[in-house]
Design a protein around this motif. Structure first.
Motif, PDB file in Angstrom:
ATOM      1  N   MET A   1       1.007  -1.255   0.057  1.00 31.86           N
ATOM      2  CA  MET A   1      -0.103  -0.052   0.403  1.00 31.86           C
ATOM      3  C   MET A   1       0.863   1.333  -0.152  1.00 31.86           C
ATOM      4  SD  MET A   1      -3.262  -0.803   2.349  1.00 31.86           S
ATOM      5  CE  MET A   1      -2.052  -1.595   3.927  1.00 31.86           C
ATOM      6  N   ALA A   2       0.380   2.213  -0.724  1.00 31.68           N
ATOM      7  CA  ALA A   2       1.202   3.570  -0.960  1.00 31.68           C
ATOM      8  C   ALA A   2       1.424   4.143   0.402  1.00 31.68           C
ATOM      9  CB  ALA A   2       0.453   4.341  -1.745  1.00 31.68           C
ATOM     10  N   ARG A   9      12.246  -0.283   1.683  1.00 32.75           N
ATOM     11  CA  ARG A   9      11.773   0.268   0.434  1.00 32.75           C
ATOM     12  C   ARG A   9      11.157   1.922   0.674  1.00 32.75           C
ATOM     13  NH1 ARG A   9       7.090  -2.383  -3.162  1.00 32.75           N
ATOM     14  NH2 ARG A   9       8.426  -4.188  -2.904  1.00 32.75           N
ATOM     15  N   LEU A  10      11.926   2.651  -0.050  1.00 38.57           N
ATOM     16  CA  LEU A  10      11.389   4.235   0.082  1.00 38.57           C
ATOM     17  C   LEU A  10      10.220   4.541  -0.946  1.00 38.57           C
ATOM     18  CD1 LEU A  10      14.887   5.826   0.234  1.00 38.57           C
ATOM     19  CD2 LEU A  10      13.383   5.312   2.276  1.00 38.57           C
ATOM     20  N   TYR A  11       9.079   4.889  -0.166  1.00 36.65           N
ATOM     21  CA  TYR A  11       8.020   4.900  -1.004  1.00 36.65           C
ATOM     22  C   TYR A  11       8.101   6.345  -1.384  1.00 36.65           C
ATOM     23  CZ  TYR A  11       6.163   0.697  -0.120  1.00 36.65           C
ATOM     24  OH  TYR A  11       5.913  -0.789  -0.056  1.00 36.65           O
ATOM     25  N   PRO A  12       7.806   6.602  -2.913  1.00 28.10           N
ATOM     26  CA  PRO A  12       7.958   7.928  -3.480  1.00 28.10           C
ATOM     27  C   PRO A  12       6.818   8.864  -2.731  1.00 28.10           C
ATOM     28  CG  PRO A  12       7.825   6.159  -4.997  1.00 28.10           C
ATOM     29  CD  PRO A  12       7.470   5.538  -3.986  1.00 28.10           C
ATOM     30  N   GLY A  13       5.694   8.467  -2.359  1.00 25.08           N
ATOM     31  CA  GLY A  13       4.833   9.301  -1.940  1.00 25.08           C
ATOM     32  C   GLY A  13       5.247  10.003  -0.844  1.00 25.08           C
ATOM     33  N   TYR A  16       8.596  12.692  -2.338  1.00 24.74           N
ATOM     34  CA  TYR A  16       8.473  13.883  -3.775  1.00 24.74           C
ATOM     35  C   TYR A  16       7.024  14.473  -3.591  1.00 24.74           C
ATOM     36  CZ  TYR A  16      12.204  11.203  -5.971  1.00 24.74           C
ATOM     37  OH  TYR A  16      13.517  10.308  -6.086  1.00 24.74           O
ATOM     38  N   VAL A  17       7.073  15.604  -4.040  1.00 23.28           N
ATOM     39  CA  VAL A  17       5.797  16.363  -4.009  1.00 23.28           C
ATOM     40  C   VAL A  17       5.708  16.969  -5.590  1.00 23.28           C
ATOM     41  CG1 VAL A  17       5.358  16.874  -1.560  1.00 23.28           C
ATOM     42  CG2 VAL A  17       6.734  18.501  -3.197  1.00 23.28           C
ATOM     43  N   THR A  45      18.345  12.129  -7.272  1.00 26.90           N
ATOM     44  CA  THR A  45      18.495  10.662  -8.266  1.00 26.90           C
ATOM     45  C   THR A  45      17.936  10.816  -9.502  1.00 26.90           C
ATOM     46  OG1 THR A  45      18.113   9.888  -5.913  1.00 26.90           O
ATOM     47  CG2 THR A  45      18.568   8.188  -7.622  1.00 26.90           C
ATOM     48  N   ILE A  47      16.237   8.718 -12.357  1.00 34.19           N
ATOM     49  CA  ILE A  47      15.886   7.226 -12.438  1.00 34.19           C
ATOM     50  C   ILE A  47      15.081   7.221 -13.831  1.00 34.19           C
ATOM     51  CG2 ILE A  47      14.110   5.740 -11.627  1.00 34.19           C
ATOM     52  CD1 ILE A  47      13.639   7.304  -8.863  1.00 34.19           C
ATOM     53  N   GLY A  50      11.353   7.035 -14.578  1.00 33.94           N
ATOM     54  CA  GLY A  50      11.104   7.048 -13.149  1.00 33.94           C
ATOM     55  C   GLY A  50       9.817   7.657 -12.892  1.00 33.94           C
ATOM     56  N   MET A  51       9.340   8.394 -14.127  1.00 34.05           N
ATOM     57  CA  MET A  51       8.229   9.226 -13.665  1.00 34.05           C
ATOM     58  C   MET A  51       6.944   8.541 -14.591  1.00 34.05           C
ATOM     59  SD  MET A  51       8.375  13.263 -12.805  1.00 34.05           S
ATOM     60  CE  MET A  51       9.070  13.532 -14.352  1.00 34.05           C
TER      61      MET A  51
END
Lengths: 135, 91
Positions: A1-2, A9-13, A16-17, A45, A47, A50-51
């Motif tokens: 789940m986000a 694991r690093l969750y992007p939510g 990042y904004v 970083t 990636i 990545g987006m």
């Protein structure tokens, strides 16, 4: 789940904004997982792929001058094609100065678009609870 | 529906110019997308270190979400949209 960290694991939510500025959108990276928005800065970083952005787009529709109209599909499903027909009729009526007819077709267009949208969500429904909601 | 059928249904006796018809259809498709989100697309690009500005696709009429790949490179997760004064202060 986000948003939930249950391993390394690093969750992007959490990291990042984004926000919109003019014709661009801007991505910022927070230095830690805390809510340190004031110090958020450029991503650190790279990636590859990545987006991903998800957006509503106007379907591509180009017709060349010498194209055969019987070989070209309208980029829309059948129900919405009828709505589109009413839209074009309203524009044609507007060009001829018949504003009552224009309003008539405009109303039909809105009605058909609404119906086409509503008719695709039949059956049982269940609402997904939000994260952190009281059970 | 084919374009020829579409053309016939508008007015079989008075043919509308093809390029004008195409322009009206494009306007109508845009109006439909504004109401129903029928045509949702996804696009991916590289996230680059030191670069914060990215182009919004020219065909985009509504941004639905921005997602970033997790560190395992498995799944894209939506990231929150920054609102308020903080977004205004960023240069």
């Amino acid at each position: 789940m986000a948003g939930i960290i249950n391993d390394n694991r690093l969750y992007p939510g959490d990291k990042y904004v984004w926000f919109k500025r003019g014709r661009d959108f801007i991505i910022l990276e927070k230095p830690t997982h805390e809510n340190a928005l004031s110090t958020a800065d450029d991503p650190t970083t790279t990636i590859a792929d990545g987006m991903q952005i998800e957006f509503t787009a106007v379907p591509a529709f180009t017709v060349t001058v010498d194209a055969d109209p019987s070989a070209i599909d309208i980029p829309s499903d059948e129900i919405l094609a009828y709505a589109l027909l009413d839209y074009v009729k309203s524009r044609v009526a507007e060009d001829s100065g018949d504003l009552k007819l224009r309003e008539y077709y405009e109303k039909k267009f809105r009605q058909k678009v609404r119906e086409a949208d509503d008719n695709k969500i039949g059956g049982l429904r269940q609402i997904r609870p939000i994260l952190g909601s009281i059970r | 529906m084919k374009l020829s059928e579409f053309q016939d249904r508008i007015d079989p006796n008075r043919k509308i110019a093809m390029q004008l018809l195409v322009a009206y259809i494009k306007d109508g498709l845009r109006e439909i997308q504004l109401t129903t989100d029928e045509n949702v697309e996804r696009a991916t690009c590289n996230l680059e270190a030191g670069r914060r500005e990215y182009d919004i696709p020219t065909t985009c009429i509504r941004m639905r979400s921005v997602r970033v790949l997790d560190t395992d490179g498995v799944k894209y997760y939506p990231i929150p949209r920054l609102i308020g004064d903080a977004a205004d202060e960023v240069t």
